[in-house]
Write an enzyme that holds these catalytic residues in place. Structure first.
Site, PDB file in Angstrom:
ATOM      1  N   GLU A 206       4.728  13.191  -0.903  1.00  0.00           N
ATOM      2  CA  GLU A 206       4.553  14.572  -0.412  1.00  0.00           C
ATOM      3  C   GLU A 206       5.503  14.852   0.744  1.00  0.00           C
ATOM      4  O   GLU A 206       5.987  15.977   0.901  1.00  0.00           O
ATOM      5  CB  GLU A 206       3.079  14.791  -0.015  1.00  0.00           C
TER       6      GLU A 206
ATOM      7  N   HIS B 125       5.831   8.939   2.076  1.00  0.00           N
ATOM      8  CA  HIS B 125       4.904   9.385   1.013  1.00  0.00           C
ATOM      9  C   HIS B 125       5.621  10.452   0.178  1.00  0.00           C
ATOM     10  O   HIS B 125       6.406  11.241   0.710  1.00  0.00           O
ATOM     11  CB  HIS B 125       3.628   9.955   1.650  1.00  0.00           C
TER      12      HIS B 125
ATOM     13  N   ASN C 273      -5.750   7.316   2.384  1.00  0.00           N
ATOM     14  CA  ASN C 273      -4.914   8.390   2.934  1.00  0.00           C
ATOM     15  C   ASN C 273      -5.672   9.708   2.788  1.00  0.00           C
ATOM     16  O   ASN C 273      -5.777  10.245   1.685  1.00  0.00           O
ATOM     17  CB  ASN C 273      -3.591   8.435   2.155  1.00  0.00           C
ATOM     18  N   TRP C 274      -6.195  10.202   3.913  1.00  0.00           N
ATOM     19  CA  TRP C 274      -7.004  11.436   3.853  1.00  0.00           C
ATOM     20  C   TRP C 274      -6.151  12.680   3.657  1.00  0.00           C
ATOM     21  O   TRP C 274      -6.680  13.769   3.450  1.00  0.00           O
ATOM     22  CB  TRP C 274      -7.807  11.594   5.147  1.00  0.00           C
ATOM     23  N   LYS C 275      -4.850  12.550   3.773  1.00  0.00           N
ATOM     24  CA  LYS C 275      -3.947  13.711   3.727  1.00  0.00           C
ATOM     25  C   LYS C 275      -4.427  14.751   4.759  1.00  0.00           C
ATOM     26  O   LYS C 275      -4.949  14.375   5.801  1.00  0.00           O
ATOM     27  CB  LYS C 275      -3.861  14.290   2.319  1.00  0.00           C
TER      28      LYS C 275
ATOM     29  N   GLU D 170       3.856   4.258  -5.800  1.00  0.00           N
ATOM     30  CA  GLU D 170       3.050   5.417  -6.177  1.00  0.00           C
ATOM     31  C   GLU D 170       3.864   6.323  -7.097  1.00  0.00           C
ATOM     32  O   GLU D 170       4.653   7.144  -6.612  1.00  0.00           O
ATOM     33  CB  GLU D 170       2.663   6.216  -4.934  1.00  0.00           C
TER      34      GLU D 170
ATOM     35  N   SER E 264      -4.156   8.118  -8.232  1.00  0.00           N
ATOM     36  CA  SER E 264      -5.427   8.313  -8.935  1.00  0.00           C
ATOM     37  C   SER E 264      -6.214   7.017  -9.132  1.00  0.00           C
ATOM     38  O   SER E 264      -6.833   6.814 -10.180  1.00  0.00           O
ATOM     39  CB  SER E 264      -5.195   9.026 -10.273  1.00  0.00           C
TER      40      SER E 264
ATOM     41  N   GLY F 245      -2.829  12.388  -7.385  1.00  0.00           N
ATOM     42  CA  GLY F 245      -3.712  13.558  -7.393  1.00  0.00           C
ATOM     43  C   GLY F 245      -3.836  14.232  -8.756  1.00  0.00           C
ATOM     44  O   GLY F 245      -4.351  15.340  -8.858  1.00  0.00           O
TER      45      GLY F 245
HETATM   46  C1  PEP Z   1      -1.901   9.291  -2.266  1.00  0.00           C
HETATM   47  O1  PEP Z   1      -2.010  10.353  -1.679  1.00  0.00           O
HETATM   48  O2  PEP Z   1      -1.191   8.400  -1.779  1.00  0.00           O
HETATM   49  C2  PEP Z   1      -2.637   9.109  -3.529  1.00  0.00           C
HETATM   50  C3  PEP Z   1      -2.424   8.021  -4.204  1.00  0.00           C
HETATM   51  O3  PEP Z   1      -3.483  10.121  -3.904  1.00  0.00           O
HETATM   52  P1  PEP Z   1      -4.565  10.060  -5.130  1.00  0.00           P
HETATM   53  O4  PEP Z   1      -5.288   8.753  -5.013  1.00  0.00           O
HETATM   54  O5  PEP Z   1      -5.437  11.237  -4.904  1.00  0.00           O
HETATM   55  O6  PEP Z   1      -3.781  10.137  -6.389  1.00  0.00           O
END
Ligand code: PEP
Length: 256
Positions: free
Chosen positions: A101, A99, A9-11, A171, A215, A177
């Site tokens: 976010e 997600h 997931n590049w966001k 998640e 992460s 993050g």
């Molecule tokens: C995500 O955005 O779904 C995610 C898991 O980010 P990160 O790996 O940076 O924690």
């Protein structure tokens, strides 16, 4: 047999140059993976929607593609939105829904998320439903009930012929993050809970891939992927570095 999936997931990161470099590198490394690994693994690139076309141009058949969000509506006067039909039209296979976010920064409710899952599945794409508790919820002992409720509500409209296109990504919000990862044991326990909830919903839970996100890096992926109910990862930050991302793809137990 459920699929192993590593989805990046590049966001809201990327550029035309990054697409060329990063996707080119990832595709080359993925082509070098062992045939036995490749046959059980889907590697998915989920860039900002504006770059999907260029990503698909660079991917060939080696990688799958997805979008990070779609509208809860099919089409019409919804300025700024994109539909799941458009994602299909471009050649995507996957859509992230819910997600954290989106839940936190864009106030997406479980009801809206369920409508998005409906749109994704009716357009023929695979929905990756993201669920996870906040730190406060975990500390209050509510992690399991929050996650169970997100799974039940998010997938409430799935019909029996659509389960083969459902993926769940656990998640924990406090791990996204932040550099903090759930221990492999804690993640496994939640994944087993999720599979139990799917079972109660009469879903073919053994065939549904449940990914871990938060992460995940090259140095912790192997421990997570060794757990029996963890079928891969949803990767944020580490998906923007080809070496790191491909090392994660190589972290599944051999012969399992
Ligand atoms: C995500 O955005 O779904 C995610 C898991 O980010 P990160 O790996 O940076 O924690």
């Amino acid at each position: 047999m459920r699929r192993r999936i590593v989805a990046g997931n590049w966001k809201m990161n990327g550029s035309k140059d990054l697409v060329q470099q990063l996707v080119g590198d990832i595709r080359e490394h993925v082509a070098d993976l062992d045939e036995a690994v490749k046959s059980t693994l889907d590697v998915v690139i989920i860039p900002p929607a504006l770059y999907v076309d260029s990503v698909i141009g660079c991917c060939g058949d080696a990688l799958a593609t997805g979008v990070q969000n779609v509208s809860q509506w099919q089409s019409g006067a919804y300025t700024g939105e994109i539909s799941s039909g458009m994602a299909l039209d471009l050649g995507c296979q996957y859509v992230l829904v819910g997600h954290s976010e989106r839940r936190q920064l864009f106030a997406e409710s479980d009801e809206v998320i369920a409508r998005k899952v409906t749109r994704v599945l009716e357009s023929g794409l695979t929905a990756i439903l993201c669920v996870g508790e906040t730190l406060e919820e975990r500390e209050a002992g509510q992690a399991e009930s929050i996650v169970a409720s997100q799974v039940r509500q998010g997938l409430s409209t799935v019909s029996s012929d659509q389960w083969s296109r459902v993926v769940v990504a656990y998640e924990p919000v406090w791990a996204i993050g932040t550099g903090k990862t759930a221990t492999a044991e804690d993640a496994q326990a939640m994944h087993a809970e999720i599979r139990g909830v799917l079972e109660q919903m009469n879903a073919p839970s053994r065939n549904i891939s449940v990914l871990y996100g938060g992460s995940v890096k090259a140095d912790n992926a192997a421990a997570l992927f060794a757990e029996p109910d963890i079928d891969g990862g949803l990767i944020g930050g580490a998906s923007l570095k080809a070496d790191e991302f491909v090392s994660i793809c190589r972290s599944f137990p051999v012969g399992a």
